[in-house]
Design a protein around this motif. Structure first.
Motif, short mmCIF file in Angstrom:
data_model
loop_
_atom_site.label_atom_id
_atom_site.label_comp_id
_atom_site.label_asym_id
_atom_site.label_seq_id
_atom_site.Cartn_x
_atom_site.Cartn_y
_atom_site.Cartn_z
N ASP A 77 0.81 -1.22 0.00
CA ASP A 77 0.00 0.00 0.00
C ASP A 77 0.84 1.27 0.00
O ASP A 77 0.35 2.35 0.28
CB ASP A 77 -0.97 0.00 1.18
N VAL A 78 2.11 1.14 -0.33
CA VAL A 78 3.02 2.28 -0.52
C VAL A 78 3.63 2.16 -1.91
O VAL A 78 3.74 1.05 -2.43
CB VAL A 78 4.12 2.33 0.57
N PRO A 79 4.05 3.25 -2.53
CA PRO A 79 4.57 3.16 -3.91
C PRO A 79 6.03 2.71 -3.99
O PRO A 79 6.83 3.29 -4.72
CB PRO A 79 4.39 4.58 -4.43
N SER A 80 6.38 1.68 -3.26
CA SER A 80 7.73 1.11 -3.34
C SER A 80 7.68 -0.36 -2.93
O SER A 80 6.76 -0.80 -2.24
CB SER A 80 8.71 1.88 -2.46
N LEU A 129 -3.98 -2.08 -5.61
CA LEU A 129 -3.11 -1.81 -6.75
C LEU A 129 -2.93 -0.31 -7.02
O LEU A 129 -2.15 0.07 -7.89
CB LEU A 129 -3.67 -2.47 -8.02
N LYS A 130 -3.64 0.55 -6.28
CA LYS A 130 -3.68 1.98 -6.62
C LYS A 130 -2.33 2.68 -6.54
O LYS A 130 -2.14 3.70 -7.19
CB LYS A 130 -4.71 2.70 -5.75
N GLU A 131 -1.36 2.18 -5.80
CA GLU A 131 -0.05 2.82 -5.72
C GLU A 131 0.84 2.50 -6.92
O GLU A 131 1.83 3.17 -7.15
CB GLU A 131 0.67 2.40 -4.43
N PHE A 132 0.45 1.48 -7.68
CA PHE A 132 1.27 1.03 -8.80
C PHE A 132 0.58 1.19 -10.16
O PHE A 132 1.25 1.30 -11.17
CB PHE A 132 1.66 -0.44 -8.62
N LEU A 154 9.98 1.90 -12.52
CA LEU A 154 10.54 1.87 -11.17
C LEU A 154 11.98 2.34 -11.21
O LEU A 154 12.67 2.13 -12.21
CB LEU A 154 10.52 0.44 -10.60
N GLU A 155 12.43 2.97 -10.11
CA GLU A 155 13.84 3.32 -9.95
C GLU A 155 14.36 2.67 -8.69
O GLU A 155 13.68 2.63 -7.67
CB GLU A 155 14.03 4.84 -9.88
N LYS A 156 15.60 2.21 -8.77
CA LYS A 156 16.23 1.51 -7.66
C LYS A 156 16.78 2.52 -6.65
O LYS A 156 17.42 3.50 -7.03
CB LYS A 156 17.37 0.63 -8.19
N THR A 157 16.53 2.26 -5.36
CA THR A 157 17.13 3.05 -4.28
C THR A 157 17.93 2.07 -3.42
O THR A 157 18.08 0.91 -3.79
CB THR A 157 16.04 3.75 -3.43
N ASP A 158 18.41 2.54 -2.29
CA ASP A 158 19.24 1.68 -1.43
C ASP A 158 18.54 0.37 -1.05
O ASP A 158 19.12 -0.69 -1.16
CB ASP A 158 19.65 2.42 -0.16
N TRP A 161 12.62 -0.49 -4.62
CA TRP A 161 12.30 0.02 -5.95
C TRP A 161 11.15 1.00 -5.78
O TRP A 161 10.09 0.64 -5.26
CB TRP A 161 11.89 -1.11 -6.89
N GLN A 162 11.33 2.25 -6.22
CA GLN A 162 10.31 3.30 -6.09
C GLN A 162 9.55 3.46 -7.40
O GLN A 162 10.15 3.46 -8.47
CB GLN A 162 10.98 4.64 -5.74
#
Length: 172
Positions: A77-80, A129-132, A154-158, A161-162
């Motif tokens: 439920d979060v965009p990552s 699914l609303k965050e994606f 998506l972009e990779k962070t530490d 994936w955001q």
């Protein structure tokens, strides 16, 4: 007493009968080793061409192995998505199909996984699914299929994936 008849050679194209024998009139054919030895002197190996061929094969194998990599993930439920939640196995409870161009990619595309159990999503509602995904609910809010329209990014962070661009799906 049974008189023995001399062997009668078969006529060409006629099958052999039980007990009928065939004698070779010519000398025995050369063995495979004799043929190999006889042709070995005729073969020359161009060392440079052999090296080039081997290098081309290695390059082809490396590029085939470096193809896209697919992962499956839940839709939190979060965009990552945390890296540890990615799975190489297409499990029915994982609605995200993530595609990386190669193992060291820092960006990825994603869409609704064709292996996901759509009845779970339809039954639980698509709100998870609303965050994606971007989508419009049908007027009756009832649907039976989920169709991918455009991939998300998506972009990779530490540690995760955001979502930088939502995927678009159609509900019908």
């Amino acid at each position: 007493m049974n008189p023995t008849q001399p062997p009668v050679p078969p006529t060409p194209g006629e099958p052999l009968e039980i007990g009928q024998t065939v004698e070779w009139s010519a000398s025995a054919p050369p063995s495979i080793h004799e043929l190999i030895d006889a042709s070995a002197e005729e073969v020359t190996i161009d060392r440079d061409a052999r090296v080039e061929s081997l290098m081309a094969l290695e390059d082809a194998a490396a590029s085939a192995a470096a193809g896209p990599i697919h992962y499956y993930a839940p839709a939190p439920d979060v965009p990552s998505i945390e890296h540890r939640k990615l799975s190489p196995n297409p499990l029915p409870q994982m609605p995200l199909l993530i595609t990386l161009a190669h193992a060291d990619a820092t960006t990825a595309q994603f869409c609704f996984s064709p292996q996901a159990d759509q009845s779970r999503i339809i039954g639980n509602g698509v709100r998870e699914l609303k965050e994606f995904f971007a989508f419009e609910l049908p007027p009756t809010e009832q649907f039976t299929t989920i169709t991918n329209l455009t991939a998300g990014k998506l972009e990779k962070t530490d540690g995760s994936w955001q979502v930088v661009g939502k995927a678009v799906i159609a509900l019908s």
